[in-house]
Design a protein around this motif. Structure first.
Motif, PDB file in Angstrom:
ATOM      1  N   SER A 151      65.108  21.316 -51.427  1.00 20.13           N
ATOM      2  CA  SER A 151      66.296  20.704 -51.664  1.00 20.13           C
ATOM      3  C   SER A 151      67.118  20.291 -50.453  1.00 20.13           C
ATOM      4  CB  SER A 151      67.167  21.552 -52.683  1.00 20.13           C
ATOM      5  OG  SER A 151      68.296  20.966 -52.840  1.00 20.13           O
ATOM      6  N   GLN A 152      67.200  21.208 -49.358  1.00 17.54           N
ATOM      7  CA  GLN A 152      67.857  20.935 -48.212  1.00 17.54           C
ATOM      8  C   GLN A 152      67.064  19.699 -47.527  1.00 17.54           C
ATOM      9  OE1 GLN A 152      68.085  24.606 -46.032  1.00 17.54           O
ATOM     10  NE2 GLN A 152      69.724  25.103 -46.960  1.00 17.54           N
ATOM     11  N   SER A 153      65.945  19.531 -47.656  1.00 21.15           N
ATOM     12  CA  SER A 153      65.143  18.664 -46.806  1.00 21.15           C
ATOM     13  C   SER A 153      65.506  17.368 -47.385  1.00 21.15           C
ATOM     14  CB  SER A 153      63.388  19.100 -46.991  1.00 21.15           C
ATOM     15  OG  SER A 153      62.716  17.907 -46.289  1.00 21.15           O
TER      16      SER A 153
ATOM     17  N   ASP B 254      66.608  26.793 -39.092  1.00 22.17           N
ATOM     18  CA  ASP B 254      66.068  25.501 -38.900  1.00 22.17           C
ATOM     19  C   ASP B 254      65.104  25.529 -37.700  1.00 22.17           C
ATOM     20  OD1 ASP B 254      67.505  24.177 -40.915  1.00 22.17           O
ATOM     21  OD2 ASP B 254      68.985  23.157 -39.428  1.00 22.17           O
TER      22      ASP B 254
ATOM     23  N   LYS C  84      68.102  16.459 -48.975  1.00 23.71           N
ATOM     24  CA  LYS C  84      69.652  16.051 -48.510  1.00 23.71           C
ATOM     25  C   LYS C  84      69.605  15.548 -47.122  1.00 23.71           C
ATOM     26  CE  LYS C  84      71.754  19.294 -51.838  1.00 23.71           C
ATOM     27  NZ  LYS C  84      72.518  20.580 -52.013  1.00 23.71           N
TER      28      LYS C  84
END
Length: 371
Positions: free
Chosen positions: A103-105, A2, A107
């Motif tokens: 996708s992580q962003s 991150d 979520k």
């Protein structure tokens, strides 16, 4: 990853520079030297620092450059095909990484939105004007992802005057939220009926102790270690007198005419949840509340903030500038001062509650709270 991701986002020019560098490498070096490695790195840098469309653009340009350099290097068709295949694989990996980050962003956005809604439910916005008082508050959790933690504040307009609470639950993050809700709920339930601050503190203490005993891990820690420091404040109906009761909490400050003065709360009573250890210790202190003054209440996220030398932040000497009369500006100046002091590297939640006295000594009817 991150931190690396956030750092690379500050350098969107890096992928194009790498592509230009690959071309320059091909031009100034012997044909045996290839700039393909820089092209592969450019694709991955684009995936981490930009959008999916930006990544596709960088990857596409890189593939074109790879094809041109590979077949002009006269290494033979097989050698050129291998080089192109390597960049195609690297490009596909870069696009897959970009999709994964997107996708992580998404979520993460859902989690952050949920945490913000939870914080507003547990700590709803306070009225800005209550009788002769102007109220302001601000909360920042140490956990910037969860955006919620164990600090809390509450205000209630009662027959005895304006009552305020600022407290700090042992523990941080989402594990402390249930304890925060217990204390805030008990305060609003009992603030209007308890005749004095000692009785109100006793009720809050029972609520904390009962929650620790009856519910499964409400503080996110062992029940025997569950407690919360708290400062209870009562301002009479005319707004002229302050009464303070500290339950192991940092003292408040009185701000007037550009000066900050710490108010002595005397011997503190034990924290909420532990008052049975010394029920007769401590008591309230009273102070005049001059017109134009502001009462500034903080949690230990302020008083225990350290600079690079390990020195604690002291609002009396380190709060600069010191605005008068506007609690919102005062809180903003405090957070800015703490940020400069710590270089924005904090490890604790930080909550601040400020109340300014605007009107003269006139009793104000209840129900004049303005959102």
């Amino acid at each position: 990853m991150d931190q690396g991701h956030s750092r690379l986002q500050q350098y969107p020019w890096l992928p194009p520079v790498l592509l230009v560098g690959s071309v320059g490498l091909e031009l100034v070096t012997p044909k045996i030297v290839s700039g393909a490695a820089l092209i592969a790195v450019a694709g991955m840098a684009a995936a981490i620092s930009g959008t999916f469309r930006y990544t596709v653009m960088i990857v596409g340009v890189g593939l074109v450059l790879t094809g041109i350099s590979a077949f002009e290097a006269h290494h033979g068709y097989a050698s050129a095909a291998v080089q192109v295949a390597e960049i195609v694989i690297a490009s596909a990996l870069a696009l897959a990484v970009r999709r994964m980050l997107d996708s992580q962003s998404a979520k993460f956005s859902v989690v952050r939105s949920t945490a913000e809604q939870l914080q507003r439910a547990v700590l709803p916005p306070l009225p800005k004007i209550i009788g002769p008082m102007t109220v302001a508050c601000r909360y920042e959790a140490a956990n910037t992802v969860a955006r919620i933690g164990g600090d809390l504040y509450a205000v209630a307009e009662t027959p005895f005057g304006l009552r305020l609470l600022i407290a700090d639950v042992r523990g941080k993050g989402l594990g402390a939220v249930s304890a925060v809700s217990v204390i805030v709920g008990a305060f609003h339930e009992r603030a209007e009926s308890e005749a004095d601050l000692e009785g109100l503190a006793e009720r809050l203490d029972r609520a904390v102790a009962r929650a620790a005993e009856q519910y499964a891990d409400p503080f996110g820690i062992d029940a025997a270690e569950a407690f919360a420091t708290a400062l209870l404040i009562e301002i009479d109906r005319r707004g002229a007198t302050l009464r303070l009761l500290s339950c192991g909490h940092p003292a408040p400050y009185l701000v007037q005419d550009g000066e900050v003065r710490e108010l002595d709360t005397g011997q503190a009573t034990p924290p909420l949840g532990m008052r049975n250890l010394a029920p007769s210790i401590g008591g309230p202190r009273s102070y005049d509340f001059p017109t134009g003054a502001t009462l500034l209440c903080v949690t230990d996220g302020v008083t225990e903030a350290r600079n690079a030398a390990g020195t604690f932040f002291d609002p009396v000497s380190d709060l600069k500038p010191v605005p008068d009369g506007d609690p919102e500006q005062l809180i903003g100046a405090l957070f800015s001062s703490v940020g400069r002091w710590t270089k924005k590297k904090r490890s604790d939640d930080m909550a601040v509650l400020a109340v300014a006295r605007d009107a003269a000594d006139e009793a104000v009817p209840r129900g004049q709270a303005t959102a």
